[in-house]
Design a protein around this motif. Structure first.
Motif, short mmCIF file in Angstrom:
data_model
loop_
_atom_site.label_atom_id
_atom_site.label_comp_id
_atom_site.label_asym_id
_atom_site.label_seq_id
_atom_site.Cartn_x
_atom_site.Cartn_y
_atom_site.Cartn_z
N TRP A 36 2.96 2.31 -9.90
CA TRP A 36 3.72 1.93 -8.70
C TRP A 36 3.78 3.13 -7.77
CZ3 TRP A 36 8.22 3.62 -6.29
CH2 TRP A 36 8.76 2.75 -5.34
N PRO A 37 3.57 2.99 -6.45
CA PRO A 37 3.37 1.78 -5.66
C PRO A 37 1.91 1.62 -5.17
CG PRO A 37 4.17 3.51 -4.23
CD PRO A 37 3.88 4.14 -5.58
N GLY A 97 11.40 -1.16 -6.68
CA GLY A 97 10.02 -1.10 -7.11
C GLY A 97 9.82 -1.00 -8.60
#
Length: 276
Positions: free
Chosen positions: A22-23, A275
């Motif tokens: 991520w991201p 996230g």
């Protein structure tokens, strides 16, 4: 160089250092996975929420590493909480990944206000029995949530993945997990945006003793505390640095000095809008 393996409570083995994704988007993560595999990584962490499972799958296929040698984790978020919802959720993730199974499937958040994480876990138990995942676990669960699972379901999670670093050591989580045979896995293991601890002078001083960077000192702290860590990077040199932490050992005094960086625990993550 590859990371040593830690045995999970169902006999599956997880590499102690993995690649967080991520991201990164699909294109970025494909190249990152290929570079990580070349550096020796055999553990990749993704999630439906990250929107990059397709790229992770491409990276694994193009890495030259046989599928059975790569440990792949994905997570299902709130959309797939509730009885049987994870069945379609994992099928969709496997389709994006281009895989027949994942090595570890996690509930991404407990979302206790919904009251669905127990029914979701029972669905995960079914997915494990069907062979679509080799192990099941949770992410961002507090000890109280884990205790609810222990009281109401039959399989103890193999892993609890939480935000954890020397600054946020989560001793209560680690103590509970250790007492119940759960491996604690650290996201953002280097602090902040997976790098906040790299500029701490005390870590640089410790690193000078070993010829290592502050980031390597922090990851070694995770290793010696029996944690699994998933630092994220798309820089091949940084990936190699993050994996190069198995040729030295921190002294008890150094471990204690690193423990002093703790600034307390942050609230657990109960929202599916973040996230991680």
């Amino acid at each position: 160089m590859t990371a040593p393996l830690i045995e999970l409570n169902n006999g599956t083995h997880i590499p102690q250092i993995g690649l967080g994704t991520w991201p990164l988007n699909d294109d970025e993560v494909e190249q990152a996975v290929i570079a990580a595999a070349e550096a020796g990584y055999r553990h990749v962490d993704t999630a439906r929420k990250y929107g990059n499972e397709t790229g992770v799958g491409r990276g694994i296929r193009n890495s030259g590493v046989p599928r059975e040698q790569m440990f792949v984790t994905t997570k299902l978020d709130g959309e797939h909480q509730g009885s049987d919802r994870a069945l379609a959720g994992l099928d969709e993730s496997l389709g994006r990944l281009g895989l027949d199974y994942v090595d570890l499937l996690l509930i991404h958040w407990p979302l206790p206000a919904r009251g669905e994480f127990v029914s979701t876990w029972r669905t995960f138990e079914r997915l494990l029995a069907e062979g679509k995942t080799r192990a099941i676990g949770v992410s961002n669960f507090k000890p109280a949530h884990l205790e609810t699972l222990r009281a109401e379901t039959s399989i103890v999670p193999a892993v609890n993945q939480v935000q954890l670093s020397p600054q946020i050591p989560r001793l209560d989580h680690r103590d509970y997990d250790a007492a119940h045979g759960i491996v604690t896995e650290s996201w953002s293991p280097l602090g902040g945006s997976d790098g906040g601890l790299r500029s701490v002078p005390a870590l640089a001083q410790i690193g000078e003793q070993y010829g290592k960077t502050p980031g390597q000192i922090v990851l070694r702290w995770h290793v010696q505390n029996g944690l699994v860590a998933i630092p994220k990077s798309k820089n091949p040199a940084r990936m190699a640095e993050n994996l190069d932490v198995f040729d030295f050992e921190l002294s008890p005094a150094d471990l204690l000095a690193i423990d002093q960086l703790a600034i307390g625990a942050e609230p657990g993550v109960d929202s599916d809008s973040v996230g991680h």
